[in-house]
Design a protein around this motif. Structure first.
Motif, PDB file in Angstrom:
ATOM      1  N   MET A 264       0.843  -1.184   0.000  1.00  0.00           N
ATOM      2  CA  MET A 264       0.000   0.000   0.000  1.00  0.00           C
ATOM      3  C   MET A 264       0.884   1.240   0.000  1.00  0.00           C
ATOM      4  N   ALA A 265       0.520   2.219  -0.796  1.00  0.00           N
ATOM      5  CA  ALA A 265       1.307   3.443  -0.886  1.00  0.00           C
ATOM      6  C   ALA A 265       0.405   4.652  -0.709  1.00  0.00           C
ATOM      7  N   LEU A 266       0.932   5.672  -0.088  1.00  0.00           N
ATOM      8  CA  LEU A 266       0.181   6.879   0.225  1.00  0.00           C
ATOM      9  C   LEU A 266       0.393   7.943  -0.843  1.00  0.00           C
ATOM     10  N   ASN A 267      -0.708   8.606  -1.227  1.00  0.00           N
ATOM     11  CA  ASN A 267      -0.685   9.719  -2.169  1.00  0.00           C
ATOM     12  C   ASN A 267       0.072   9.396  -3.466  1.00  0.00           C
ATOM     13  N   PRO A 268      -0.402   8.407  -4.225  1.00  0.00           N
ATOM     14  CA  PRO A 268       0.213   8.130  -5.529  1.00  0.00           C
ATOM     15  C   PRO A 268      -0.012   9.299  -6.483  1.00  0.00           C
TER      16      PRO A 268
ATOM     17  N   ILE B 288     -13.121   4.748  -6.187  1.00  0.00           N
ATOM     18  CA  ILE B 288     -12.191   3.630  -6.287  1.00  0.00           C
ATOM     19  C   ILE B 288     -11.930   3.337  -7.767  1.00  0.00           C
ATOM     20  N   TYR B 289     -10.650   3.288  -8.139  1.00  0.00           N
ATOM     21  CA  TYR B 289     -10.249   2.880  -9.484  1.00  0.00           C
ATOM     22  C   TYR B 289      -9.662   1.474  -9.399  1.00  0.00           C
ATOM     23  N   LEU B 290     -10.023   0.637 -10.341  1.00  0.00           N
ATOM     24  CA  LEU B 290      -9.528  -0.737 -10.367  1.00  0.00           C
ATOM     25  C   LEU B 290      -8.838  -0.988 -11.700  1.00  0.00           C
ATOM     26  N   SER B 291      -7.607  -1.511 -11.636  1.00  0.00           N
ATOM     27  CA  SER B 291      -6.860  -1.838 -12.848  1.00  0.00           C
ATOM     28  C   SER B 291      -6.362  -3.268 -12.772  1.00  0.00           C
ATOM     29  N   ASN B 292      -5.623  -3.687 -13.771  1.00  0.00           N
ATOM     30  CA  ASN B 292      -5.052  -5.038 -13.764  1.00  0.00           C
ATOM     31  C   ASN B 292      -3.869  -5.162 -12.818  1.00  0.00           C
ATOM     32  N   ILE B 293      -3.485  -4.070 -12.167  1.00  0.00           N
ATOM     33  CA  ILE B 293      -2.333  -4.065 -11.273  1.00  0.00           C
ATOM     34  C   ILE B 293      -2.706  -3.703  -9.838  1.00  0.00           C
ATOM     35  N   ARG B 294      -3.703  -2.838  -9.663  1.00  0.00           N
ATOM     36  CA  ARG B 294      -3.931  -2.276  -8.334  1.00  0.00           C
ATOM     37  C   ARG B 294      -5.341  -1.703  -8.193  1.00  0.00           C
ATOM     38  N   MET B 295      -5.676  -1.349  -6.945  1.00  0.00           N
ATOM     39  CA  MET B 295      -6.822  -0.511  -6.637  1.00  0.00           C
ATOM     40  C   MET B 295      -6.282   0.830  -6.154  1.00  0.00           C
ATOM     41  N   VAL B 296      -6.943   1.912  -6.528  1.00  0.00           N
ATOM     42  CA  VAL B 296      -6.554   3.237  -6.057  1.00  0.00           C
ATOM     43  C   VAL B 296      -7.806   3.946  -5.548  1.00  0.00           C
ATOM     44  N   PHE B 297      -7.757   4.389  -4.296  1.00  0.00           N
ATOM     45  CA  PHE B 297      -8.836   5.212  -3.769  1.00  0.00           C
ATOM     46  C   PHE B 297      -8.404   6.672  -3.847  1.00  0.00           C
ATOM     47  N   VAL B 298      -9.286   7.514  -4.406  1.00  0.00           N
ATOM     48  CA  VAL B 298      -9.031   8.955  -4.485  1.00  0.00           C
ATOM     49  C   VAL B 298     -10.156   9.671  -3.750  1.00  0.00           C
ATOM     50  N   ALA B 299      -9.813  10.397  -2.705  1.00  0.00           N
ATOM     51  CA  ALA B 299     -10.803  11.092  -1.886  1.00  0.00           C
ATOM     52  C   ALA B 299     -11.379  12.298  -2.625  1.00  0.00           C
ATOM     53  N   ASN B 300     -12.631  12.635  -2.305  1.00  0.00           N
ATOM     54  CA  ASN B 300     -13.252  13.825  -2.893  1.00  0.00           C
ATOM     55  C   ASN B 300     -12.522  15.087  -2.465  1.00  0.00           C
TER      56      ASN B 300
ATOM     57  N   ILE C 273      -3.913  13.812   3.129  1.00  0.00           N
ATOM     58  CA  ILE C 273      -4.001  12.541   2.407  1.00  0.00           C
ATOM     59  C   ILE C 273      -5.115  12.662   1.380  1.00  0.00           C
ATOM     60  N   ILE C 274      -4.792  12.359   0.129  1.00  0.00           N
ATOM     61  CA  ILE C 274      -5.778  12.468  -0.944  1.00  0.00           C
ATOM     62  C   ILE C 274      -6.041  11.126  -1.618  1.00  0.00           C
ATOM     63  N   ALA C 275      -5.077  10.195  -1.534  1.00  0.00           N
ATOM     64  CA  ALA C 275      -5.267   8.937  -2.255  1.00  0.00           C
ATOM     65  C   ALA C 275      -4.440   7.810  -1.640  1.00  0.00           C
ATOM     66  N   PHE C 276      -4.907   6.581  -1.860  1.00  0.00           N
ATOM     67  CA  PHE C 276      -4.195   5.372  -1.448  1.00  0.00           C
ATOM     68  C   PHE C 276      -4.064   4.444  -2.643  1.00  0.00           C
ATOM     69  N   ASP C 277      -2.915   3.821  -2.746  1.00  0.00           N
ATOM     70  CA  ASP C 277      -2.609   2.889  -3.832  1.00  0.00           C
ATOM     71  C   ASP C 277      -2.436   1.496  -3.226  1.00  0.00           C
ATOM     72  N   MET C 278      -3.234   0.526  -3.705  1.00  0.00           N
ATOM     73  CA  MET C 278      -3.177  -0.835  -3.174  1.00  0.00           C
ATOM     74  C   MET C 278      -2.838  -1.816  -4.285  1.00  0.00           C
ATOM     75  N   PRO C 279      -1.555  -2.148  -4.472  1.00  0.00           N
ATOM     76  CA  PRO C 279      -1.185  -3.116  -5.515  1.00  0.00           C
ATOM     77  C   PRO C 279      -1.728  -4.492  -5.167  1.00  0.00           C
ATOM     78  N   MET C 280      -2.117  -5.233  -6.202  1.00  0.00           N
ATOM     79  CA  MET C 280      -2.637  -6.578  -5.952  1.00  0.00           C
ATOM     80  C   MET C 280      -1.527  -7.608  -5.909  1.00  0.00           C
ATOM     81  N   LEU C 281      -0.524  -7.436  -6.773  1.00  0.00           N
ATOM     82  CA  LEU C 281       0.543  -8.423  -6.817  1.00  0.00           C
ATOM     83  C   LEU C 281       1.752  -7.811  -7.495  1.00  0.00           C
TER      84      LEU C 281
END
Length: 211
Positions: free
Chosen positions: A1-5, A49-61, A67-75
């Motif tokens: 998980m990464a902060l503010n991508p 929430i954005y979903l890709s083939n690599i990760r989920m990314v939450f972007v706050a309103n 803190i504006i966004a979180f990056d959650m890689p799947m693998l």
């Protein structure tokens, strides 16, 4: 998980090389724990929430405590071992509360840091507005496909060495056959929204945005 991508001005995450965005889901509330600097170590906000083939990314309103966004890689492939960042995911349908998706996500540890300094986070995505009949099946199909890919790629004589190749899954096929729930405001990307290939990121490891 990464902060503010990295984000584009419109809030869309800046993609990695070979990344394909599958969908965006507005009207969700995102919760995550063990965040340094956050009140009681917990972060909660409404956004997309954005979903890709690599990760989920939450972007706050809107930003919450810088803190504006979180990056959650799947693998990701680390050295010669595939590492599953998102795990123990579960779809919950409580009687008196909104449907939600919960799970655990591992931190993206900078290359010069020790793993013991970072904690596993628990997260929850609450579907506050509309249904989730499009988002949830696509999420589970995608993460299952990513894991299947990791098993096949890891069993070969020469494991892949490109971390971002670890999620080359049949995304187009999934999107073509996705069930569209009329009550779910999820937007499926039939065309990629960010074609600027020169802006694409090449790695996850960044000291300033990892937690």
């Amino acid at each position: 998980m990464a902060l503010n991508p990295q984000l584009f001005p419109n809030g869309m995450p800046v993609p990695f090389m070979n990344e394909i965005f599958v969908l965006a889901r507005d009207g969700v509330e995102f919760e995550v724990d063990k965040i340094p600097g956050a009140h009681d170590g917990k972060f909660k906000a409404k956004g997309t929430i954005y979903l890709s083939n690599i990760r989920m990314v939450f972007v706050a309103n809107k930003p919450v405590e810088n803190i504006i966004a979180f990056d959650m890689p799947m693998l990701v492939l680390l050295l010669v071992v595939f590492f599953l960042y998102v795990h123990d995911e579960k779809f919950n349908q409580p009687i008196f509360h909104c449907n939600n998706l919960s799970g655990l996500v591992e931190p993206v540890v900078p290359e010069n840091q020790h793993r013991a300094l970072y904690s596993t986070h628990s997260f929850k995505i609450l579907f506050k507005e509309g249904g989730c009949g499009t988002f949830v099946p696509l999420f589970f199909n995608l993460i299952t496909s990513v894991r299947r890919y990791s098993e096949l790629a890891g069993s070969g004589p020469e494991p892949r060495v490109d971390p971002l190749q670890a999620a080359q899954t049949p995304v187009d096929e999934m999107m073509r056959h996705a069930y569209v729930d009329p009550n779910d405001p999820t937007r499926i990307f039939l065309q990629q929204p960010t074609p600027e290939s020169q802006l694409r990121r090449r790695n996850y490891h960044s000291v300033e945005d990892s937690i």
